[in-house]
Design a protein around this motif. Structure first.
Motif, PDB file in Angstrom:
ATOM      1  N   ASN A  52       0.875  -1.171   0.000  1.00 37.05           N
ATOM      2  CA  ASN A  52       0.000   0.000   0.000  1.00 37.05           C
ATOM      3  C   ASN A  52       0.912   1.221   0.000  1.00 37.05           C
ATOM      4  N   ASP A  75       1.196   4.357  -1.084  1.00 36.51           N
ATOM      5  CA  ASP A  75       0.852   5.716  -0.637  1.00 36.51           C
ATOM      6  C   ASP A  75       0.752   5.775   0.891  1.00 36.51           C
ATOM      7  N   HIS A 130      -6.430   5.720   1.603  1.00 36.06           N
ATOM      8  CA  HIS A 130      -7.288   6.038   0.448  1.00 36.06           C
ATOM      9  C   HIS A 130      -7.473   4.821  -0.450  1.00 36.06           C
ATOM     10  N   CYS A 131      -6.354   4.116  -0.644  1.00 34.66           N
ATOM     11  CA  CYS A 131      -6.408   2.951  -1.517  1.00 34.66           C
ATOM     12  C   CYS A 131      -6.773   1.752  -0.669  1.00 34.66           C
ATOM     13  N   ARG A 132      -7.567   0.864  -1.215  1.00 33.60           N
ATOM     14  CA  ARG A 132      -7.901  -0.359  -0.497  1.00 33.60           C
ATOM     15  C   ARG A 132      -7.265  -1.556  -1.196  1.00 33.60           C
ATOM     16  N   PRO A 133      -6.171  -2.085  -0.640  1.00 32.79           N
ATOM     17  CA  PRO A 133      -5.592  -3.286  -1.246  1.00 32.79           C
ATOM     18  C   PRO A 133      -6.483  -4.485  -0.925  1.00 32.79           C
ATOM     19  N   LEU A 134      -6.912  -5.207  -1.943  1.00 33.75           N
ATOM     20  CA  LEU A 134      -7.833  -6.314  -1.712  1.00 33.75           C
ATOM     21  C   LEU A 134      -7.123  -7.655  -1.583  1.00 33.75           C
TER      22      LEU A 134
END
Ligand code: FAD
Lengths: 322, 257
Positions: A69, A71, A183-187
């Motif tokens: 992730n 950022d 902000h980003c969602r790592p799945l």
């Protein structure tokens, strides 16, 4: 100095500790404190491992760091840079490593150099060397100012040998990122389909690059492979991108890593991302029409020739010899 | 939906590239062919594909570079971009990615782009920084090395696969607006259509001067050379026939054949 390491499912390959050598060599005789930051969800194990090299480790833990992730990691690293005020921030050269390094350097207004392969002390300054133009040319860069971020090419430095000399393990501190939610969602992560190609088990790999020119010329590559008892066809990314061969044939950082007895690179320029996947080969033969091709720098046998001329001759002469 | 794609003009690595040590960069000679950075071609194609699937999107292409770089913007329009923006710099030399990214970010700010795309790497300086730097300057989320993307139905987020190493991909969801750097192989870049080729001829580019940019501390090139490790191996000499025979002999000696 700060070394930043991210993990996937809380683990990473031991080769990441090459960064410690880089930092120690960069410090030289100067007293410089090296701190290793390891990001993940629960990185106690890998942090203890890292601490054995004798430097303090900060285990940066958060559920949003279980998968890369960049950022989110970078934002916390920016806070760490503000607190610790390191001279250098050091990251492994991957695309997300470049993302982290760029973000930190943008926030702090200091330079960033990616893909560093070596450095030399030149008076008061340090010159960092990296490849440009697909490895054909090397440049030396000097970062201005008090601080700089780097990404270091995997394989350029060796993991320090902890059995030699006495290293007192560093301390492991645990820390939680202070920022708001990511902000980003790592799945999650997924392996690309490997396929049935047995590259790793082949004694010989005949590899095709964009220099084969057309898909039809793969027949030439296959014909050369048939000269050997246990040979397979490999490919550069460019060949796979063009859909001339399936992904399972790709060799390099984003493909397979191979170490056959013989690797024959045909029409491959020798970009570092390709070399990363085949540099362990015992014997390398390179066929390329460009005498300056970077692949020649790691080849044992160099053939400057148009492969569409050379390979048919090779096949023909072999047939005559038998 | 407004999309901005960053395009860079690079020397063709296969061209006969020579070093200009006084300027710390490569020589600009007639022998060198210049073209669009490979990874940017994929970024542009992805933008055009998004426009085709959404219907109501525009695709602007932007390049920071010398006058010569206008050619890649024209090429971009030929391949389907709506508008071309050229931020003009003087002669080519090593430029810090920080400077390029600043100029693009300053242009893009307040122009309402929903998505900014760049190539994952420039083939000349291989810095892999301009994309993430633009995102940082604009405060946008960023994902790099994207090999698949899908914009959500409500157009408020985007679902992407990022390529890690050794055949592993990571799936991430990012809010829009955001910036993605695109990896090769994500699509198959198209050839220009005749109608777009004609349009590119007619259509003027937006030209802006770079002006002075405060870019803080940067890195400078102090040396440039051919890799000194070059050629440790044996160069096989002779006619093509002789080379083939010599190689066969070597392979026999090594019991590889
Ligand atoms: C994040 C990232 C990951 C990557 N991962 C990989 C990877 O895993 N594997 C990989 O391979 N690449 C990878 N790449 C791409 C890499 O940077 C290069 O672009 C790629 O390896 C180039 O492939 P190539 O050598 O086939 O093509 P080119 O670089 O285009 O080279 C073609 C060569 O063929 C020669 N040639 C042309 N015609 C002839 C002829 N008739 N006879 C003889 N020689 C000829 C030319 O002189 C040239 O040297 C990656 C890049 C990035 C940014």
């Amino acid at each position: 100095m700060l070394i930043l390491i991210d993990t996937i499912n809380n683990t990473t390959a031991d080769s990441i500790f090459e960064l410690i050598s880089f930092a120690e060599m960069l410090a030289g005789t100067e007293q410089s404190r090296i701190r290793v930051i390891i990001a993940g969800e629960n990185v106690a194990d890998i942090s203890r491992k890292a601490a054995r090299f004798g430097h303090d480790v900060i285990a940066l833990e958060h559920p949003d760091l279980r998968f890369p992730n960049p950022d989110f990691f970078a934002d916390e690293a920016i806070r760490l840079v503000d607190e610790i005020k390191p001279r250098y921030v050091i990251i492994q050269h991957t695309m997300r490593g470049c993302q982290i390094a760029s973000r930190i350097s943008a926030a702090g207004g200091f330079p960033c150099i990616t893909g560093v392969e070596s450095f030399i002390h030149d008076g008061d300054s340090v010159v960092f060397c990296k490849s440009i133009i697909n490895g054909k040319i090397t440049v030396g860069l000097v970062p201005g100012g008090e601080r700089a971020a780097f990404t270091v090419l995997p394989g350029a430095f060796r993991v320090p040998d902890i059995t030699a000399g006495h290293r007192v393990p560093g301390q492991v501190l645990h820390r939680t990122p202070a920022g708001g939610p990511s902000h980003c969602r790592p799945l999650g992560i997924r392996e690309s389909a490997g396929g049935e190609v047995r590259l790793e088990e082949s004694d010989v790999i005949i590899a095709a690059g964009r220099g084969i020119g057309t898909k039809e010329n793969l027949d030439l590559i296959r014909a050369v492979a048939r000269l050997f008892p246990n040979a397979a066809v490999g490919a550069s990314r460019t060949v796979v991108d063009q859909k001339w061969l399936p992904y399972a044939h790709q060799i390099g950082v984003t493909g397979r890593t191979v170490a056959p007895k013989l690797y024959m690179a045909c029409g491959i320029s020798g970009a570092q991302q390709h070399i990363a996947g085949m540099k362990g080969s015992q014997t390398v033969v390179a066929v390329n029409k460009d005498p300056h091709a970077a692949i020649f720098s790691i080849a044992d046998y160099i053939i400057v020739e148009d492969l569409t001329v050379f390979l048919p001759l090779l096949i023909e002469k072999h047939a005559k010899k038998r | 939906m407004k999309i901005l794609v960053c395009l860079k003009q690079v020397p063709d690595p296969e061209a006969n590239i020579e070093i200009d040590s006084t300027r710390g960069w490569i020589c600009e000679s007639d022998g060198i062919a210049y073209r669009m950075n490979l990874y940017d071609e994929y970024a542009l194609e992805e933008a055009v594909l998004i426009r085709e699937s959404l219907g109501d999107a525009s695709v602007d292409v932007i390049s920071v570079g010398s006058e010569r770089a206008a050619a890649v913007l024209k090429k971009g329009i030929e391949k389907g971009a709506t508008n071309g923006i050229h931020i003009i710099l003087d002669r080519d030399r090593y430029r810090s990615p920080g400077l390029i990214a600043r100029l693009i970010a300053d242009y893009a700010r307040d122009r309402g782009y929903d998505l900014i795309l760049a190539g994952v790497m420039a083939e000349d300086d291989m810095q892999c920084q301009v994309g993430p730097l633009i995102a940082s300057y604009l405060g946008l989320p960023c994902a790099v090395s994207v090999v698949r993307e899908k914009i959500g139905d409500n157009r408020s987020e985007i679902d992407v696969d990022c390529e890690l190493e050794g055949g592993v991909n990571e799936t991430l969801i990012l809010p829009l607006p955001c910036l993605l750097t695109i990896q090769s192989g994500i699509n198959r870049p198209r050839y220009p259509s005749l109608s777009n080729v004609l349009r590119a001829k007619e259509q003027a580019l937006t030209m802006l001067s770079a002006g002075t940019v405060l870019s803080g501390q940067v890195e400078t090139v102090v040396s440039i050379c051919y890799p000194e490790s070059a050629v440790k191996g044996t160069i096989i000499k002779g006619t093509p026939e002789q080379k083939a025979e010599k190689l066969l002999d070597i392979l026999h000696e090594k019991s590889l054949l």
